[in-house]
Scaffold this motif. Sequence first.
Motif, mmCIF file in Angstrom:
data_model
loop_
_atom_site.group_PDB
_atom_site.id
_atom_site.type_symbol
_atom_site.label_atom_id
_atom_site.label_comp_id
_atom_site.label_asym_id
_atom_site.label_seq_id
_atom_site.Cartn_x
_atom_site.Cartn_y
_atom_site.Cartn_z
ATOM 1 N N LEU A 45 -3.110 1.906 -5.634
ATOM 2 C CA LEU A 45 -4.258 1.564 -4.948
ATOM 3 C C LEU A 45 -4.418 0.169 -4.402
ATOM 4 O O LEU A 45 -4.972 -0.202 -3.534
ATOM 5 C CB LEU A 45 -5.399 1.905 -6.047
ATOM 6 C CG LEU A 45 -5.668 3.187 -6.484
ATOM 7 C CD1 LEU A 45 -6.811 3.440 -7.261
ATOM 8 C CD2 LEU A 45 -5.947 4.217 -5.180
ATOM 9 N N LYS A 46 -3.740 -0.692 -5.178
ATOM 10 C CA LYS A 46 -3.718 -2.113 -4.637
ATOM 11 C C LYS A 46 -3.108 -2.512 -3.598
ATOM 12 O O LYS A 46 -3.181 -3.451 -2.849
ATOM 13 C CB LYS A 46 -3.051 -2.929 -5.934
ATOM 14 C CG LYS A 46 -1.568 -2.798 -5.951
ATOM 15 C CD LYS A 46 -0.743 -3.760 -6.815
ATOM 16 C CE LYS A 46 0.622 -3.528 -7.013
ATOM 17 N NZ LYS A 46 1.319 -4.359 -7.998
ATOM 18 N N ASP A 47 -2.378 -1.458 -2.782
ATOM 19 C CA ASP A 47 -1.670 -1.556 -1.671
ATOM 20 C C ASP A 47 -2.442 -0.849 -0.513
ATOM 21 O O ASP A 47 -2.250 -1.088 0.712
ATOM 22 C CB ASP A 47 -0.505 -0.652 -1.653
ATOM 23 C CG ASP A 47 0.610 -1.266 -2.650
ATOM 24 O OD1 ASP A 47 0.887 -2.361 -2.932
ATOM 25 O OD2 ASP A 47 1.213 -0.175 -3.293
ATOM 26 N N ALA A 48 -3.732 -0.479 -0.690
ATOM 27 C CA ALA A 48 -4.724 0.050 0.265
ATOM 28 C C ALA A 48 -4.784 -0.746 1.526
ATOM 29 O O ALA A 48 -4.817 -0.293 2.818
ATOM 30 C CB ALA A 48 -5.840 0.502 -0.317
ATOM 31 N N GLY A 49 -4.999 -2.211 1.180
ATOM 32 C CA GLY A 49 -5.361 -3.021 2.151
ATOM 33 C C GLY A 49 -4.100 -3.067 3.324
ATOM 34 O O GLY A 49 -4.272 -3.230 4.481
ATOM 35 N N ALA A 50 -3.125 -3.440 2.642
ATOM 36 C CA ALA A 50 -1.587 -3.678 3.310
ATOM 37 C C ALA A 50 -1.296 -2.303 4.057
ATOM 38 O O ALA A 50 -1.044 -2.316 5.200
ATOM 39 C CB ALA A 50 -0.696 -4.126 2.507
ATOM 40 N N ILE A 51 -1.613 -1.386 3.524
ATOM 41 C CA ILE A 51 -1.453 -0.003 4.265
ATOM 42 C C ILE A 51 -2.200 0.179 5.445
ATOM 43 O O ILE A 51 -1.782 0.495 6.524
ATOM 44 C CB ILE A 51 -1.231 1.269 3.234
ATOM 45 C CG1 ILE A 51 -0.189 1.248 2.176
ATOM 46 C CG2 ILE A 51 -1.247 2.583 3.898
ATOM 47 C CD1 ILE A 51 -0.092 2.352 1.342
ATOM 48 N N ARG A 52 -3.320 -0.040 5.190
ATOM 49 C CA ARG A 52 -4.399 -0.050 6.507
ATOM 50 C C ARG A 52 -3.886 -1.052 7.462
ATOM 51 O O ARG A 52 -4.097 -0.525 8.848
ATOM 52 C CB ARG A 52 -5.863 -0.465 5.765
ATOM 53 C CG ARG A 52 -6.836 -0.565 7.107
ATOM 54 C CD ARG A 52 -8.267 -0.811 6.406
ATOM 55 N NE ARG A 52 -9.442 -0.776 7.325
ATOM 56 C CZ ARG A 52 -10.247 -1.755 7.593
ATOM 57 N NH1 ARG A 52 -10.338 -2.589 6.659
ATOM 58 N NH2 ARG A 52 -11.247 -1.619 8.627
ATOM 59 N N ILE A 53 -3.564 -2.067 7.135
ATOM 60 C CA ILE A 53 -3.075 -3.070 8.314
ATOM 61 C C ILE A 53 -2.053 -2.549 8.973
ATOM 62 O O ILE A 53 -1.915 -2.463 10.160
ATOM 63 C CB ILE A 53 -2.744 -4.382 7.868
ATOM 64 C CG1 ILE A 53 -4.154 -5.112 7.345
ATOM 65 C CG2 ILE A 53 -2.096 -5.124 8.804
ATOM 66 C CD1 ILE A 53 -3.850 -6.484 6.476
ATOM 67 N N LEU A 54 -0.866 -1.971 8.394
ATOM 68 C CA LEU A 54 0.077 -1.160 8.837
ATOM 69 C C LEU A 54 -0.042 -0.162 9.781
ATOM 70 O O LEU A 54 0.384 -0.024 10.777
ATOM 71 C CB LEU A 54 1.140 -0.710 7.785
ATOM 72 C CG LEU A 54 1.856 -2.229 7.145
ATOM 73 C CD1 LEU A 54 2.670 -1.600 5.719
ATOM 74 C CD2 LEU A 54 2.761 -2.692 8.051
#
Length: 140
Positions: free
Chosen positions: A8-17
């Motif tokens: 879940l902590k990766d959601a922001g980075a995944i969103r950008i990708l």
Amino acid sequence: MNIRKAELKDAGAIRILMEQLGYPTEEGFMTKKLESFSDRTDHRDLVCELEGEVLGFISIHFIPQIAFEADYAVISYFVVDDDSRSLGIGKALEEHCTALAVERKCKRIMVHSNARRTDAHRFYLRQGFVEYPKDFVKFL
């Protein structure tokens, strides 16, 4: 380089990708999707970190086949940060997914790539994929 299950902590980075890939999403959407997929055994979302920063993402599904002994895998989303290409991140993610598919006794991996993504097409060919046309889509 570290490949691991997306959290879940990766959601922001995944969103950008995903935005770099052409899939803009609203705030919180990626968190909801990651939560909904977290316990599934037929799906994996993976990230690749380099020096603690998420720079790559891949989403793979394992599809059972009634007519064949072996299942197959489908890569539905695969992106490496625009500024981090040619560092081996994509190769590492693809090879990790290939190993997962072999472990699950899949006989093939499929990936759809938009016609305009010619750099991605060259990457897939280098990784041993072959062009296998023709797809049809019905939008609902």
